[in-house]
Design a protein around this motif. Structure first.
Motif, PDB file in Angstrom:
ATOM      1  N   SER A  11      12.206   2.820   7.197  1.00  0.00           N
ATOM      2  CA  SER A  11      11.097   2.568   6.282  1.00  0.00           C
ATOM      3  C   SER A  11      10.921   1.057   6.136  1.00  0.00           C
ATOM      4  O   SER A  11      11.796   0.271   6.543  1.00  0.00           O
ATOM      5  N   ILE A  12       9.813   0.654   5.548  1.00  0.00           N
ATOM      6  CA  ILE A  12       9.583  -0.787   5.365  1.00  0.00           C
ATOM      7  C   ILE A  12      10.652  -1.406   4.453  1.00  0.00           C
ATOM      8  O   ILE A  12      11.199  -2.475   4.787  1.00  0.00           O
ATOM      9  N   PRO A  13      11.015  -0.795   3.310  1.00  0.00           N
ATOM     10  CA  PRO A  13      12.106  -1.379   2.518  1.00  0.00           C
ATOM     11  C   PRO A  13      13.412  -1.480   3.307  1.00  0.00           C
ATOM     12  O   PRO A  13      14.159  -2.461   3.162  1.00  0.00           O
TER      13      PRO A  13
ATOM     14  N   LYS B 129       0.818  -1.215   0.000  1.00  0.00           N
ATOM     15  CA  LYS B 129       0.000   0.000   0.000  1.00  0.00           C
ATOM     16  C   LYS B 129       0.853   1.268   0.000  1.00  0.00           C
ATOM     17  O   LYS B 129       0.635   2.185  -0.805  1.00  0.00           O
ATOM     18  N   LEU B 130       1.843   1.336   0.911  1.00  0.00           N
ATOM     19  CA  LEU B 130       2.580   2.581   1.133  1.00  0.00           C
ATOM     20  C   LEU B 130       3.739   2.772   0.165  1.00  0.00           C
ATOM     21  O   LEU B 130       4.119   3.912  -0.133  1.00  0.00           O
ATOM     22  N   ILE B 131       4.345   1.679  -0.314  1.00  0.00           N
ATOM     23  CA  ILE B 131       5.526   1.785  -1.178  1.00  0.00           C
ATOM     24  C   ILE B 131       5.177   1.519  -2.633  1.00  0.00           C
ATOM     25  O   ILE B 131       5.572   2.268  -3.533  1.00  0.00           O
ATOM     26  N   LEU B 132       4.406   0.457  -2.879  1.00  0.00           N
ATOM     27  CA  LEU B 132       4.078   0.103  -4.255  1.00  0.00           C
ATOM     28  C   LEU B 132       2.826   0.821  -4.746  1.00  0.00           C
ATOM     29  O   LEU B 132       2.560   0.841  -5.952  1.00  0.00           O
ATOM     30  N   GLY B 133       2.034   1.350  -3.811  1.00  0.00           N
ATOM     31  CA  GLY B 133       0.804   2.039  -4.209  1.00  0.00           C
ATOM     32  C   GLY B 133      -0.282   1.098  -4.679  1.00  0.00           C
ATOM     33  O   GLY B 133      -1.174   1.500  -5.435  1.00  0.00           O
TER      34      GLY B 133
ATOM     35  N   LEU C 288      13.663  -1.913   6.553  1.00  0.00           N
ATOM     36  CA  LEU C 288      13.488  -3.028   7.482  1.00  0.00           C
ATOM     37  C   LEU C 288      13.740  -4.362   6.769  1.00  0.00           C
ATOM     38  O   LEU C 288      14.423  -5.245   7.317  1.00  0.00           O
ATOM     39  N   LEU C 289      13.210  -4.514   5.562  1.00  0.00           N
ATOM     40  CA  LEU C 289      13.419  -5.752   4.812  1.00  0.00           C
ATOM     41  C   LEU C 289      14.894  -5.923   4.441  1.00  0.00           C
ATOM     42  O   LEU C 289      15.409  -7.049   4.427  1.00  0.00           O
ATOM     43  N   LEU C 290      15.591  -4.825   4.161  1.00  0.00           N
ATOM     44  CA  LEU C 290      17.031  -4.891   3.891  1.00  0.00           C
ATOM     45  C   LEU C 290      17.785  -5.355   5.128  1.00  0.00           C
ATOM     46  O   LEU C 290      18.691  -6.192   5.042  1.00  0.00           O
ATOM     47  N   VAL C 291      17.415  -4.831   6.295  1.00  0.00           N
ATOM     48  CA  VAL C 291      18.056  -5.248   7.544  1.00  0.00           C
ATOM     49  C   VAL C 291      17.853  -6.744   7.768  1.00  0.00           C
ATOM     50  O   VAL C 291      18.768  -7.457   8.183  1.00  0.00           O
ATOM     51  N   MET C 292      16.643  -7.246   7.470  1.00  0.00           N
ATOM     52  CA  MET C 292      16.373  -8.683   7.629  1.00  0.00           C
ATOM     53  C   MET C 292      17.271  -9.510   6.708  1.00  0.00           C
ATOM     54  O   MET C 292      17.781 -10.561   7.104  1.00  0.00           O
ATOM     55  N   ALA C 293      17.479  -9.033   5.476  1.00  0.00           N
ATOM     56  CA  ALA C 293      18.343  -9.758   4.536  1.00  0.00           C
ATOM     57  C   ALA C 293      19.785  -9.784   5.028  1.00  0.00           C
ATOM     58  O   ALA C 293      20.475 -10.812   4.929  1.00  0.00           O
TER      59      ALA C 293
ATOM     60  N   LEU D 186      15.230  -6.696  -3.348  1.00  0.00           N
ATOM     61  CA  LEU D 186      13.893  -6.130  -3.154  1.00  0.00           C
ATOM     62  C   LEU D 186      13.974  -4.690  -2.637  1.00  0.00           C
ATOM     63  O   LEU D 186      13.156  -3.846  -2.997  1.00  0.00           O
ATOM     64  N   PHE D 187      14.980  -4.410  -1.813  1.00  0.00           N
ATOM     65  CA  PHE D 187      15.175  -3.039  -1.321  1.00  0.00           C
ATOM     66  C   PHE D 187      15.473  -2.089  -2.481  1.00  0.00           C
ATOM     67  O   PHE D 187      14.903  -0.997  -2.577  1.00  0.00           O
ATOM     68  N   PHE D 188      16.361  -2.534  -3.383  1.00  0.00           N
ATOM     69  CA  PHE D 188      16.724  -1.666  -4.510  1.00  0.00           C
ATOM     70  C   PHE D 188      15.625  -1.622  -5.573  1.00  0.00           C
ATOM     71  O   PHE D 188      15.535  -0.660  -6.347  1.00  0.00           O
ATOM     72  N   ALA D 189      14.770  -2.653  -5.616  1.00  0.00           N
ATOM     73  CA  ALA D 189      13.685  -2.678  -6.602  1.00  0.00           C
ATOM     74  C   ALA D 189      12.499  -1.836  -6.168  1.00  0.00           C
ATOM     75  O   ALA D 189      11.660  -1.462  -7.005  1.00  0.00           O
ATOM     76  N   ALA D 190      12.406  -1.530  -4.868  1.00  0.00           N
ATOM     77  CA  ALA D 190      11.248  -0.771  -4.362  1.00  0.00           C
ATOM     78  C   ALA D 190      11.237   0.632  -4.970  1.00  0.00           C
ATOM     79  O   ALA D 190      12.236   1.355  -4.920  1.00  0.00           O
ATOM     80  N   PRO D 191      10.121   1.072  -5.524  1.00  0.00           N
ATOM     81  CA  PRO D 191      10.050   2.412  -6.109  1.00  0.00           C
ATOM     82  C   PRO D 191       9.900   3.478  -5.028  1.00  0.00           C
ATOM     83  O   PRO D 191       9.729   3.164  -3.845  1.00  0.00           O
TER      84      PRO D 191
END
Length: 628
Positions: A402-404, A256-260, A406-411, A311-316
Motif C-alpha cells: 500500500s502507499i503507507p 485521495k485513497l488513504i486520507l479521503g 511504501l512510505l514506511l519502506v522509504m523511511a 506517518l505510516f502509523f498516523a495514516a487512517p
C-alpha cells in the motif's frame, strides 16, 4: 562571528538578484510544465485517455532527460566563462524558448509544447551547475549556509507556486493565452534580474570543452569521486531527492485513497511540505551558528526516519469505496488529521536540515576550479536516483504494497543509507555528537572566528577549564582542528570516538611516557606541514581553581620546529560546569548547571618569531577577562 543573519543576504546586491533570477526560473519551469500537463489531460483525455497518460509520463521523462545528456557540458561552460554573463546567456535562451511556448499554447499545439519542454529541461540543465558554484564567489564562508538555505527554500516555494499558478491560469477562459503571456513575462523578468548579478570571474578560463556528453559525464563522475567526503555528500544529496521524489509522487494518491481528501487537500499538503523544507533550510542558519555544520546532517536524517515511520502509523484506514472526497476544512476537522499534517511538515523541516549543509559542504570542500563540474556530476546522480526511485516505487506498489507501506519502506531505507554513509565518513557522526553535546549543555557564543585563516597551517592555543573544551572549540570552527590532548582524556568513552575521528593527538609527559611524547610532536609537525590547524592547551592540565596556569614550553618547541602563526583564544563560563574541577573530581557530582552561557573569544594571530609561552598566556588572559 559576523554581524547579521541569513535575512541580511536579501539586502545585498551580491545575492538578491541571483536569488530572484533562480526563483523566477524555477517558478516559470513549473508554470509551463503544469499548464502543459493539464492541457494534455483535458485535451487528449477527452478522445484518448491512454494517449493522455502516455504523453504526461513522456513530459516527465523529457524534462529530466537533459540532465543526463547535458549536465557535463553545462559544468564545463560554467567553469570556463564569467558566471554572471553566462547566466544572462541562459536567461536569454529561456526567453526564446518561452516565446515558442507561447505560440504553442495559443495554437494548442501539444507536439510543439512537448518539444519545447525538452528544451526547457535543457535550459534548466545549463543553469544547474552555476546555481551553486557562483555562491562561494559572492558569499563569505560563514554565509554559505544562509545562502543555500534561501536557495532551497526559494526553489521549493517556486516549484509549489509555479505548479499552482500554471493550473490556475490554464483553467481560466482563454487560459492558454494567460499561460502564454505569463511564461514570457516571467522569462523577461528573470533576464532583467540577472543583469544585476555582480561579476564572478571564470574558475577555469583555459578549459578546453569536451562536447562528447558520454565521455565527459563519466569523467566528471570520476572527478567527483576523487574527494571522498564531497562524493559522499553528493550521494547524500541524491538520496534526499530519491526519498523526496517518492513522497511527492505518492502524495496525491495518498491523499485521495488513504486520507479521503480532494484536490484542495493535496494542495494543502504539498504547500505544507514545501513550507517545511523552507523552515528547515532557514533553521540551519541558527542551528549551525553560521558555519557549515555537517553535524546537522545526521540530525536531519534521524528526523526524516522518525516522522516517516510515524506517518505510516498516523495514516487512517482507507475510506469506503464511493465515499465523497473531503474538502480542506472537513479534512482538518477529522480526528488524526493533525498528526498527519504535523508529520508532513516535520518531514519537510528535517529534509531542509539534511540537505542544506550537504550543498554547503560540497561548495566548501571542492576545488573552486572544478566546482561547477562537481555540481554537474551531482545533478547527473540526482537524475539517476530520481528515475530509480520512480521505478522502485512502481515495482513495490505492483508487488502489493500500500502507499503507507511504501512510505514506511522509504523511511527504513533512509535509516539504512544514513548508517552506511556515516560509517564510511565518520566525520558526519562525530560532528553530530559534538553538536549535540555542546548545544544541549550550553548556550554558546563565539567571537573573532575570522582570525582563524581559511587555509594554511596555524596553531591555536586556549585555556583549559573542562573536558568539553576541545569539543567546544571544534564545534565553533569551520576548519578541522587537530587537538593535542592528554592521552587519558583521549581514551574517555564516547569522547574517544570524537577525538579519534577529529584527528586528535594523544600526548603524555616525558616522565610518564617519552615515546608517546615524541610521537605527538612528530604528528603535530606532520599536520602543520600539510597545512592543517593544530590545537594546544599549553597549561598541560585542567585548571584547579578556574584561573589560567603557566603555559609550558611545549608550544615553543612546536613553533621552533615548524614556524607558523599562533592564534590565542579563550573560553569563558565553563568553570563550574559538570566537566570542570570546580567541585572536586571531574564529573564526580550531580550537574548543577544546565544550558549555561559560555563564550569562545579568538584573538589576532601572533607571528611565530614572537610566539613565546609568556606572551601567549598574556594574550589568552586578556581575551578571557574576568569570567573564568
Amino acid at each position: 562571528m559576523s554581524n547579521g543573519n541569513e535575512f541580511t543576504l536579501l539586502k545585498q546586491r551580491r545575492f538578491l538578484p541571483f536569488f530572484i533570477t533562480q526563483f523566477l526560473g524555477a517558478f516559470n519551469d513549473n508554470v509551463f510544465k503544469n499548464a502543459l500537463i493539464i492541457l494534455i489531460a483535458f485535451q487528449a483525455a477527452a478522445t484518448d485517455p491512454a494517449r493522455a497518460n502516455l504523453l504526461i509520463n513522456l513530459c516527465a521523462g523529457l524534462f529530466v532527460l537533459p540532465f543526463f545528456l547535458f549536465s557535463a557540458t553545462a559544468g564545463q561552460l560554467s567553469d570556463k566563462y564569467e558566471k554572471s554573463r553566462y547566466i544572462r546567456w541562459v536567461k536569454l535562451l529561456e526567453i526564446i524558448i518561452m516565446i515558442g511556448a507561447a505560440a504553442g499554447f495559443i495554437l494548442h499545439n501539444v507536439s510543439l509544447l512537448i518539444g519545447l519542454l525538452f528544451l526547457m529541461g535543457w535550459q534548466s540543465t545549463l543553469f544547474g551547475p552555476v546555481k551553486y558554484s557562483i555562491m562561494p564567489q559572492h558569499l563569505k564562508p560563514e554565509e554559505l549556509v544562509g545562502g543555500n538555505a534561501w536557495i532551497e527554500m526559494g526553489t521549493n516555494m517556486a516549484i509549489l507556486l509555479g505548479t499552482l499558478l500554471g493550473g490556475l491560469l490554464i483553467a481560466q477562459q482563454q487560459g492558454a493565452a494567460w499561460v502564454a503571456g505569463a511564461v514570457v513575462v516571467l522569462a523577461v523578468l528573470g533576464y532583467l534580474s540577472s543583469r544585476a548579478i555582480p561579476q564572478a570571474p571564470p574558475a577555469a578560463p583555459d578549459l578546453k570543452i569536451n562536447w562528447n556528453p558520454a565521455t565527459e559525464t563519466w569523467r566528471i563522475l570520476k572527478f567527483t569521486y576523487q574527494n571522498f567526503t564531497v562524493f559522499q555528500s553528493v550521494l547524500g544529496i541524491s538520496w534526499f531527492w530519491f526519498v523526496g521524489s517518492v513522497y511527492l509522487a505518492q502524495l496525491p494518491n495518498f491523499t485521495k485513497l488513504i486520507l479521503g481528501g480532494g484536490e484542495h487537500v493535496v494542495t494543502l499538503l504539498l504547500m505544507l511540505f514545501a513550507i517545511g523544507i523552507g523552515i528547515g533550510s532557514l533553521l540551519c542558519e541558527r542551528l549551525s551558528g553560521r558555519m557549515v555544520e555537517i553535524g546537522l546532517v545526521p540530525f536531519g536524517s534521524i528526523g526524516l526516519t522518525v516522522f516517516g515511520v510515524d506517518l505510516f502509523f498516523a495514516a487512517p484506514a482507507p475510506p469506503a469505496a464511493g465515499a465523497e472526497l473531503l474538502g480542506m476544512l472537513a479534512f482538518l476537522a477529522q480526528a488524526g488529521s493533525g498528526r498527519v499534517v504535523a508529520d508532513i511538515v516535520l518531514i519537510g523541516i528535517f529534509g531542509g536540515i539534511f540537505i542544506v549543509p550537504l550543498y554547503a559542504l560540497v561548495q566548501q570542500r571542492s576545488d573552486p576550479a572544478h566546482l561547477s563540474r562537481v555540481i554537474a556530476g551531482n545533478n547527473v546522480l540526482n537524475a539517476i536516483f530520481m528515475v530509480a526511485a520512480a521505478l522502485i516505487a512502481v515495482l513495490l506498489l505492483d508487488q502489493g504494497l500500500s502507499i503507507p507501506q511504501l512510505l514506511l519502506v522509504m523511511a527504513i531505507f533512509n535509516a539504512a543509507v544514513a548508517v552506511y554513509i556515516f560509517t564510511l565518513v565518520p566525520e558526519f557522526l562525530m560532528r553530530f555528537i559534538v553538536w549535540i553535546l555542546v548545544n544541549i549543555g550550553y548556550r554558546l557564543k563565539a567571537r573573532g572566528l575570522e582570525h582563524i585563516p581559511d587555509e594554511g597551517p596555524a596553531v591555536v592555543v586556549c585555556n583549559h577549564v573542562s573536558y568539553m573544551d576541545a569539543l567546544v572549540v571544534i564545534g565553533c570552527c569551520r576548519r578541522p582542528i587537530r587537538f593535542v590532548m592528554d592521552h587519558q582524556i583521549f581514551r574517555i568513552p564516547l569522547l574517544s570516538f570524537v577525538f579519534r575521528t577529529a584527528g586528535a593527538v594523544p600526548i603524555a609527559s616525558a616522565r610518564e611516557n617519552p615515546e608517546i611524547l615524541d610521537r605527538a610532536y612528530d604528528r603535530v609537525a606532520h599536520y602543520l606541514a600539510d597545512g592543517e590547524v593544530v590545537g594546544i592547551f599549553p597549561e598541560g592540565r585542567l585548571s584547579q581553581d578556574g584561573e589560567i596556569g603557566l603555559f609550558k614550553t611545549g608550544i615553543e618547541r612546536i613553533i621552533q620546529r615548524t614556524p607558523v602563526p599562533v592564534i590565542p583564544m579563550a573560553l569563558r563560563g565553563l568553570w563550574g560546569s559538570f566537566f570542570s574541577r570546580r567541585y572536586g573530581k571531574v564529573m564526580g557530582a550531580f550537574p548543577r548547571r544546565f544550558w549555561s552561557r559560555i563564550e569562545l573569544v579568538v584573538g589576532e594571530p601572533v607571528p611565530p618569531e614572537r610566539a613565546t609561552s609568556a606572551l601567549l598566556r598574556e594574550r589568552v588572559v586578556e581575551l578571557r577577562g574576568d569570567r573564568p
